[in-house]
Design a protein around this motif. Structure first.
Motif, PDB file in Angstrom:
ATOM      1  N   PHE A  74      -0.767  -1.010   4.417  1.00  0.00           N
ATOM      2  CA  PHE A  74      -1.574   0.207   4.443  1.00  0.00           C
ATOM      3  C   PHE A  74      -2.792  -0.010   3.563  1.00  0.00           C
ATOM      4  O   PHE A  74      -2.703  -0.642   2.512  1.00  0.00           O
ATOM      5  CB  PHE A  74      -0.764   1.399   3.915  1.00  0.00           C
ATOM      6  CG  PHE A  74       0.440   1.725   4.756  1.00  0.00           C
ATOM      7  CD1 PHE A  74       0.323   2.508   5.885  1.00  0.00           C
ATOM      8  CD2 PHE A  74       1.691   1.233   4.413  1.00  0.00           C
ATOM      9  CE1 PHE A  74       1.431   2.812   6.661  1.00  0.00           C
ATOM     10  CE2 PHE A  74       2.805   1.530   5.172  1.00  0.00           C
ATOM     11  CZ  PHE A  74       2.683   2.325   6.303  1.00  0.00           C
ATOM     12  N   ALA A  75      -3.929   0.519   3.995  1.00  0.00           N
ATOM     13  CA  ALA A  75      -5.175   0.411   3.217  1.00  0.00           C
ATOM     14  C   ALA A  75      -5.691   1.827   2.949  1.00  0.00           C
ATOM     15  O   ALA A  75      -5.542   2.731   3.786  1.00  0.00           O
ATOM     16  CB  ALA A  75      -6.223  -0.395   3.979  1.00  0.00           C
TER      17      ALA A  75
ATOM     18  N   GLY B 206       0.848  -1.188   0.000  1.00  0.00           N
ATOM     19  CA  GLY B 206       0.000   0.000   0.000  1.00  0.00           C
ATOM     20  C   GLY B 206       0.880   1.232   0.000  1.00  0.00           C
ATOM     21  O   GLY B 206       2.038   1.186  -0.414  1.00  0.00           O
ATOM     22  N   SER B 207       0.342   2.333   0.507  1.00  0.00           N
ATOM     23  CA  SER B 207       1.050   3.608   0.412  1.00  0.00           C
ATOM     24  C   SER B 207       1.362   4.165   1.799  1.00  0.00           C
ATOM     25  O   SER B 207       0.465   4.573   2.533  1.00  0.00           O
ATOM     26  CB  SER B 207       0.205   4.594  -0.393  1.00  0.00           C
ATOM     27  OG  SER B 207       0.954   5.730  -0.714  1.00  0.00           O
ATOM     28  N   GLY B 208       2.660   4.147   2.129  1.00  0.00           N
ATOM     29  CA  GLY B 208       3.122   4.663   3.410  1.00  0.00           C
ATOM     30  C   GLY B 208       4.574   4.313   3.607  1.00  0.00           C
ATOM     31  O   GLY B 208       5.188   3.653   2.763  1.00  0.00           O
TER      32      GLY B 208
ATOM     33  N   ALA C 284       4.829   3.423  11.642  1.00  0.00           N
ATOM     34  CA  ALA C 284       4.279   3.460  10.287  1.00  0.00           C
ATOM     35  C   ALA C 284       3.654   4.837  10.063  1.00  0.00           C
ATOM     36  O   ALA C 284       2.926   5.337  10.924  1.00  0.00           O
ATOM     37  CB  ALA C 284       3.226   2.375  10.117  1.00  0.00           C
ATOM     38  N   THR C 285       3.960   5.427   8.902  1.00  0.00           N
ATOM     39  CA  THR C 285       3.368   6.719   8.540  1.00  0.00           C
ATOM     40  C   THR C 285       2.614   6.544   7.224  1.00  0.00           C
ATOM     41  O   THR C 285       3.234   6.406   6.166  1.00  0.00           O
ATOM     42  CB  THR C 285       4.453   7.801   8.386  1.00  0.00           C
ATOM     43  OG1 THR C 285       5.185   7.882   9.612  1.00  0.00           O
ATOM     44  CG2 THR C 285       3.831   9.146   8.063  1.00  0.00           C
ATOM     45  N   PRO C 286       1.288   6.498   7.288  1.00  0.00           N
ATOM     46  CA  PRO C 286       0.501   6.333   6.066  1.00  0.00           C
ATOM     47  C   PRO C 286       0.577   7.583   5.186  1.00  0.00           C
ATOM     48  O   PRO C 286       0.718   8.696   5.684  1.00  0.00           O
ATOM     49  CB  PRO C 286      -0.935   6.131   6.573  1.00  0.00           C
ATOM     50  CG  PRO C 286      -0.842   5.961   8.049  1.00  0.00           C
ATOM     51  CD  PRO C 286       0.454   6.545   8.488  1.00  0.00           C
ATOM     52  N   ALA C 287       0.471   7.383   3.885  1.00  0.00           N
ATOM     53  CA  ALA C 287       0.352   8.504   2.948  1.00  0.00           C
ATOM     54  C   ALA C 287      -1.031   9.138   3.160  1.00  0.00           C
ATOM     55  O   ALA C 287      -1.933   8.510   3.724  1.00  0.00           O
ATOM     56  CB  ALA C 287       0.494   7.995   1.517  1.00  0.00           C
TER      57      ALA C 287
END
Length: 168
Positions: free
Chosen positions: A129-130, A70-72, A93-96
């Motif tokens: 990441f979702a 996913g995006s992060g 973890a830092t998500p976009a």
């Protein structure tokens, strides 16, 4: 620890003594030095005078790697190429934008963020990441209707929705 076989307070000239090195948990045997030079955990010394033998041990070190789905991004504190046995690492973890942490897998589990990892082996941690999903509520005032395209129950973050108003 080092054991001697036979284990005596003193030895007769020419006595062979088997030395065995046993590393503590989280460490490993490196080598023997002094009056015996060897790289195996067991060695024999012949007592033909006073002897001084040193067993050297070193702490185990492990790699910590990450994969993201996913995006992060993922960051570790401390951020090192290798960690000593027993080191505690804080993984964040830092998500976009528009994404969230769904959970950890690999050598971690759950969804706590940050995650605390104790290094006792080489580890690979996967952060999944979702994309955020959002509902789109439409209300009308007066006579008419609104259609949407695409017509979904909820929309992934960033989806463009075409709204068409039709008067009756």
């Amino acid at each position: 620890a080092v054991t001697r076989t036979p284990d005596l307070p003193s030895y007769a000239y020419g006595t062979p003594v088997l030395l065995t090195a046993a590393a503590a948990t989280g460490s490993h045997f490196v080598d023997w030095s002094g009056d015996v030079v060897a790289a195996t955990e067991t060695t024999t010394v012949i007592v033909d005078g006073p002897k001084l033998v040193t067993a050297t041990f070193a702490i185990n070190q492990y790699a910590l790697t990450f994969e993201t789905l996913g995006s992060g991004t993922v960051a570790a504190v401390p951020d090192l190429p290798f960690y000593d046995h027993g080191t505690t690492v804080q993984v964040t973890a830092t998500p976009a934008p528009g994404w969230h942490l769904a959970g950890w897998s690999g050598d971690a589990s759950g969804s706590a963020n940050p995650l605390t990892v104790t290094m006792d082996a080489t580890k690979e941690i996967v952060a999944t990441f979702a994309i955020d999903m959002h509902a789109l509520a439409i209300a009308t005032a007066g006579s008419g209707s609104v259609t949407r395209s695409p017509n979904l129950a909820s929309y992934p973050y960033g989806t463009v929705v075409l709204l068409t108003a039709t008067a009756i």
